[in-house]
Design an enzyme around this catalytic site. Sequence first.
Site, PDB file in Angstrom:
ATOM      1  CB  SER A  75      -0.836   0.013   1.259  1.00 35.27           C
ATOM      2  OG  SER A  75      -0.206   0.307   2.482  1.00 35.27           O
ATOM      3  CE1 TYR A 108      -3.842  -1.383   1.933  1.00 38.97           C
ATOM      4  CE2 TYR A 108      -3.230  -2.895  -0.151  1.00 38.97           C
ATOM      5  CZ  TYR A 108      -3.386  -2.462   1.448  1.00 38.97           C
ATOM      6  OH  TYR A 108      -2.672  -3.285   2.149  1.00 38.97           O
TER       7      TYR A 108
END
Length: 168
Positions: A75, A108
Amino acid sequence: GKRRKIWEIFIEALEKSSASIFLYIHFCNSFYICYIINLDEIIKTQRKMEMQLEFLYSKIHRATVTDANLNYVGSITIDETLLKAANIREWQKVEILDVNNGERFQTYVIKGKADSGQICLNGAAARKVQPGDKVIIVTYGQFEEKELENFKPTIIIVDENNKIIEKK
């Protein structure tokens, strides 16, 4: 008995309608469940749905990478203040564009400490950047044509310390 009754109901519906009708019979817990579906109405509904177009939704422009943590699960960690200003949510998919080396990749978001200026690439993404690189962080949204008339993406421009200097 019951099958014949269901068939009679279907034939009656078919005779009363000029539509394309589909009969679905499901036997559940000693009951017949009969669905009579008007296929013409389904087709009309599908034709009314507009095509979705993908556009820029938000952008953090030329942020400076503060860290690259290879030993994390993955991420990008972004300062909470920047996330709020850019309308980006935690766990949302983002595309990262590294201005220094041309890399483009998706990951993300994880929310970082507010006002920290943190832009940290984690896990495998850490191999694609170096601390000090300038990155552009973008999100996209899908819109119907009529939604685009008054839409403008949120664009955040930051300084070398990832402090907001302009919001467009």
